[in-house]
Scaffold this motif. Sequence first.
Motif, PDB file in Angstrom:
ATOM      1  N   PHE A 225       0.794  -1.233   0.000  1.00  0.00           N
ATOM      2  CA  PHE A 225       0.000   0.000   0.000  1.00  0.00           C
ATOM      3  C   PHE A 225       0.824   1.280   0.000  1.00  0.00           C
ATOM      4  CE2 PHE A 225       0.567  -1.151   4.450  1.00  0.00           C
ATOM      5  CZ  PHE A 225       0.805   0.043   5.102  1.00  0.00           C
ATOM      6  N   ASP A 226       2.141   1.203   0.151  1.00  0.00           N
ATOM      7  CA  ASP A 226       2.979   2.396   0.166  1.00  0.00           C
ATOM      8  C   ASP A 226       4.382   2.010  -0.282  1.00  0.00           C
ATOM      9  OD1 ASP A 226       4.434   4.708   0.695  1.00  0.00           O
ATOM     10  OD2 ASP A 226       3.454   5.097   2.622  1.00  0.00           O
ATOM     11  N   ASN A 227       4.597   2.009  -1.605  1.00  0.00           N
ATOM     12  CA  ASN A 227       5.850   1.517  -2.162  1.00  0.00           C
ATOM     13  C   ASN A 227       7.055   2.304  -1.674  1.00  0.00           C
ATOM     14  OD1 ASN A 227       7.963   1.600  -4.650  1.00  0.00           O
ATOM     15  ND2 ASN A 227       6.938  -0.392  -4.563  1.00  0.00           N
ATOM     16  N   ALA A 228       6.945   3.625  -1.626  1.00  0.00           N
ATOM     17  CA  ALA A 228       8.083   4.445  -1.199  1.00  0.00           C
ATOM     18  C   ALA A 228       8.467   4.134   0.245  1.00  0.00           C
ATOM     19  CB  ALA A 228       7.749   5.928  -1.359  1.00  0.00           C
TER      20      ALA A 228
ATOM     21  N   ASP B 218       6.383  -3.238  -8.104  1.00  0.00           N
ATOM     22  CA  ASP B 218       6.335  -1.991  -8.878  1.00  0.00           C
ATOM     23  C   ASP B 218       7.740  -1.710  -9.411  1.00  0.00           C
ATOM     24  OD1 ASP B 218       5.971   0.520  -9.980  1.00  0.00           O
ATOM     25  OD2 ASP B 218       4.721   1.256  -8.331  1.00  0.00           O
ATOM     26  N   PRO B 219       8.149  -2.415 -10.477  1.00  0.00           N
ATOM     27  CA  PRO B 219       9.529  -2.312 -10.966  1.00  0.00           C
ATOM     28  C   PRO B 219       9.940  -0.900 -11.349  1.00  0.00           C
ATOM     29  CG  PRO B 219       8.405  -4.194 -11.953  1.00  0.00           C
ATOM     30  CD  PRO B 219       7.362  -3.400 -11.229  1.00  0.00           C
ATOM     31  N   GLU B 220       9.053  -0.163 -11.962  1.00  0.00           N
ATOM     32  CA  GLU B 220       9.417   1.185 -12.410  1.00  0.00           C
ATOM     33  C   GLU B 220       9.702   2.106 -11.222  1.00  0.00           C
ATOM     34  OE1 GLU B 220       7.629   4.797 -15.215  1.00  0.00           O
ATOM     35  OE2 GLU B 220       6.623   2.851 -15.147  1.00  0.00           O
ATOM     36  N   ALA B 221       8.828   2.047 -10.228  1.00  0.00           N
ATOM     37  CA  ALA B 221       9.016   2.917  -9.057  1.00  0.00           C
ATOM     38  C   ALA B 221      10.254   2.520  -8.267  1.00  0.00           C
ATOM     39  CB  ALA B 221       7.781   2.852  -8.155  1.00  0.00           C
ATOM     40  N   GLY B 222      10.620   1.235  -8.327  1.00  0.00           N
ATOM     41  CA  GLY B 222      11.723   0.756  -7.507  1.00  0.00           C
ATOM     42  C   GLY B 222      13.078   0.743  -8.175  1.00  0.00           C
ATOM     43  N   GLN B 223      13.154   1.091  -9.461  1.00  0.00           N
ATOM     44  CA  GLN B 223      14.407   0.958 -10.200  1.00  0.00           C
ATOM     45  C   GLN B 223      15.559   1.733  -9.552  1.00  0.00           C
ATOM     46  OE1 GLN B 223      14.817  -0.993 -12.861  1.00  0.00           O
ATOM     47  NE2 GLN B 223      16.835  -0.367 -13.599  1.00  0.00           N
ATOM     48  N   ALA B 224      15.355   3.015  -9.303  1.00  0.00           N
ATOM     49  CA  ALA B 224      16.423   3.840  -8.725  1.00  0.00           C
ATOM     50  C   ALA B 224      16.710   3.432  -7.286  1.00  0.00           C
ATOM     51  CB  ALA B 224      16.043   5.310  -8.800  1.00  0.00           C
ATOM     52  N   ARG B 225      15.658   3.065  -6.549  1.00  0.00           N
ATOM     53  CA  ARG B 225      15.848   2.675  -5.141  1.00  0.00           C
ATOM     54  C   ARG B 225      16.668   1.399  -5.065  1.00  0.00           C
ATOM     55  NH1 ARG B 225      12.084   5.533  -1.822  1.00  0.00           N
ATOM     56  NH2 ARG B 225      13.469   4.871  -0.134  1.00  0.00           N
ATOM     57  N   MET B 226      16.376   0.442  -5.942  1.00  0.00           N
ATOM     58  CA  MET B 226      17.122  -0.809  -5.918  1.00  0.00           C
ATOM     59  C   MET B 226      18.560  -0.595  -6.361  1.00  0.00           C
ATOM     60  SD  MET B 226      16.875  -3.938  -5.045  1.00  0.00           S
ATOM     61  CE  MET B 226      18.568  -4.382  -4.727  1.00  0.00           C
ATOM     62  N   ALA B 227      18.765   0.271  -7.332  1.00  0.00           N
ATOM     63  CA  ALA B 227      20.122   0.553  -7.805  1.00  0.00           C
ATOM     64  C   ALA B 227      20.987   1.110  -6.677  1.00  0.00           C
ATOM     65  CB  ALA B 227      20.082   1.527  -8.976  1.00  0.00           C
ATOM     66  N   ALA B 228      20.394   1.929  -5.815  1.00  0.00           N
ATOM     67  CA  ALA B 228      21.134   2.507  -4.687  1.00  0.00           C
ATOM     68  C   ALA B 228      21.372   1.474  -3.589  1.00  0.00           C
ATOM     69  CB  ALA B 228      20.371   3.709  -4.135  1.00  0.00           C
ATOM     70  N   LEU B 229      20.434   0.547  -3.439  1.00  0.00           N
ATOM     71  CA  LEU B 229      20.516  -0.457  -2.376  1.00  0.00           C
ATOM     72  C   LEU B 229      21.448  -1.610  -2.751  1.00  0.00           C
ATOM     73  CD1 LEU B 229      19.012  -0.795   0.402  1.00  0.00           C
ATOM     74  CD2 LEU B 229      17.423  -2.313  -0.805  1.00  0.00           C
ATOM     75  N   TYR B 230      21.547  -1.902  -4.031  1.00  0.00           N
ATOM     76  CA  TYR B 230      22.255  -3.098  -4.494  1.00  0.00           C
ATOM     77  C   TYR B 230      23.678  -3.230  -3.949  1.00  0.00           C
ATOM     78  CZ  TYR B 230      24.341  -6.551  -7.599  1.00  0.00           C
ATOM     79  OH  TYR B 230      25.011  -7.639  -8.082  1.00  0.00           O
ATOM     80  N   PRO B 231      24.534  -2.187  -4.041  1.00  0.00           N
ATOM     81  CA  PRO B 231      25.914  -2.381  -3.543  1.00  0.00           C
ATOM     82  C   PRO B 231      25.987  -2.655  -2.047  1.00  0.00           C
ATOM     83  CG  PRO B 231      25.540  -0.096  -4.206  1.00  0.00           C
ATOM     84  CD  PRO B 231      24.357  -0.882  -4.678  1.00  0.00           C
ATOM     85  N   LYS B 232      25.029  -2.159  -1.288  1.00  0.00           N
ATOM     86  CA  LYS B 232      25.019  -2.413   0.155  1.00  0.00           C
ATOM     87  C   LYS B 232      24.632  -3.861   0.441  1.00  0.00           C
ATOM     88  CE  LYS B 232      23.875   2.412   1.128  1.00  0.00           C
ATOM     89  NZ  LYS B 232      22.892   3.344   1.725  1.00  0.00           N
ATOM     90  N   LEU B 233      23.636  -4.347  -0.273  1.00  0.00           N
ATOM     91  CA  LEU B 233      23.253  -5.759  -0.115  1.00  0.00           C
ATOM     92  C   LEU B 233      24.402  -6.667  -0.553  1.00  0.00           C
ATOM     93  CD1 LEU B 233      19.572  -5.607  -1.435  1.00  0.00           C
ATOM     94  CD2 LEU B 233      20.280  -6.108   0.909  1.00  0.00           C
ATOM     95  N   LEU B 234      25.059  -6.294  -1.644  1.00  0.00           N
ATOM     96  CA  LEU B 234      26.185  -7.091  -2.120  1.00  0.00           C
ATOM     97  C   LEU B 234      27.297  -7.150  -1.077  1.00  0.00           C
ATOM     98  CD1 LEU B 234      27.339  -8.667  -4.564  1.00  0.00           C
ATOM     99  CD2 LEU B 234      28.381  -6.509  -5.317  1.00  0.00           C
ATOM    100  N   ALA B 235      27.566  -6.024  -0.421  1.00  0.00           N
ATOM    101  CA  ALA B 235      28.606  -5.987   0.607  1.00  0.00           C
ATOM    102  C   ALA B 235      28.238  -6.876   1.795  1.00  0.00           C
ATOM    103  CB  ALA B 235      28.835  -4.550   1.070  1.00  0.00           C
TER     104      ALA B 235
END
Length: 421
Positions: free
Chosen positions: A46-49, A115-132
């Motif tokens: 109900f609140d993607n952001a 919601d892939p479109e809304a999450g694209q930039a958020r996931m891109a920022a999160l990805y290196p932290k999850l990888l670490a």
Amino acid sequence: MTSLDEQARAILRGNDQGGYTLPTHGLYPYQWNWDSAFAAWGFATFDNARAWDELDTLMASQWDTGMVPHIIFHKPDPGYFPGPDVWQTGQSPATSGITQPPVAAIMARKVWEMDPEAGQARMAALYPKLLAWHRWWHEVRCTHGPAAITHPWESGRDNCPDWDIGMAGVDGSSAGQYQRRDTGHVNPEMRPTKQDYDRYIAMVKFGCSVDWDQARIVRDGPFLMADPGITFMLLRADEDLAVMGRALGEDVTKLLGWAKDLRAALPTIWNDELNAYDALNLKTGEFANILGSGAFMAYLADAGNPQLDAQLMRVWDKVNYGIPSADPEAATFDPRKYWRGPTWPVVNALLAIGLRDAGRADLAERLRAQTASLIRKHGFYEYFDPLDATPCGGADFTWTAAIWLTWAGRDVESDAVRGAA
């Protein structure tokens, strides 16, 4: 009459502290690692952001080593034990010195796919932290092959019988005097014993004594066990993170290599005598010889087999509601004592994801229906007696509300739409 969906959303909002969510008021007054990951999944309905905010706040307290701690002490709460003054990690904000099950990437993929479109930039920022964080797990905690824990709290299944043989080797006599909060909020008979807690605190004190040097804790600490549950969750999380990495245009070769190595290590934790995956005391080479719900996380990582299928059905058919956290036929089984028997809606949800992915929609639906029945009968409790549905632990619990919104309260068709399949 307020619908259960509305009640669940109200619980998430009520436990929302602005960027992070409490598991429940009173009993757990801070941000817990894997609770937050499930909260994000729930918010995404109900609140993607707000869902992405939850994950961002969790990863913002990542250590320089890559570890993501199991508790983040955002605001002072002197009544909670053990608080930041006990952990002495020197982090800001203060955190504990151990981690928790690495489900954040699994939940991030669920949130993103809703919601892939809304999450694209958020996931891109999160990805290196999850990888670490995943790198930390593989380089620091998979040195024996499967994923290892240095404190039972890291498993998320704090006092399950799996850890009894490792706990027996921990001297808790120096724990000192302390006042627990948990036994003041729920029936003490449902919580870990004082003897357990003395040993838990002894492990924390050891961590403090070596300035939370993880290599030293693994090598010299009082407790080191291979955890099937974490091993399978990490393996699934690796593969989910690789899917997201590819979509972001990242090179996922290293990530897939870790996953391959971890899958190759699975025979290490297969106990032929138990006909199941089992916790392994890495200090002695002994198996726990007790079937716990961590073994069934194999389905989440596509690591099931006919022997495990037989064990799953045997255990499941002994109870009436969901998967018990410990074998109902074992002498240690206690249907209301935290992780020594109760069924946990959040674990049922993870298992159902794996069963659905394995093409066992019939079993996934059976598990969903039983979990939904518990919540309809008694509301959003932390866990339940798998025999008679008695609600246990904290009420108005964040992750129970979250999995209602994403999975337990959904029919098969809408299940897939909300990213639960």
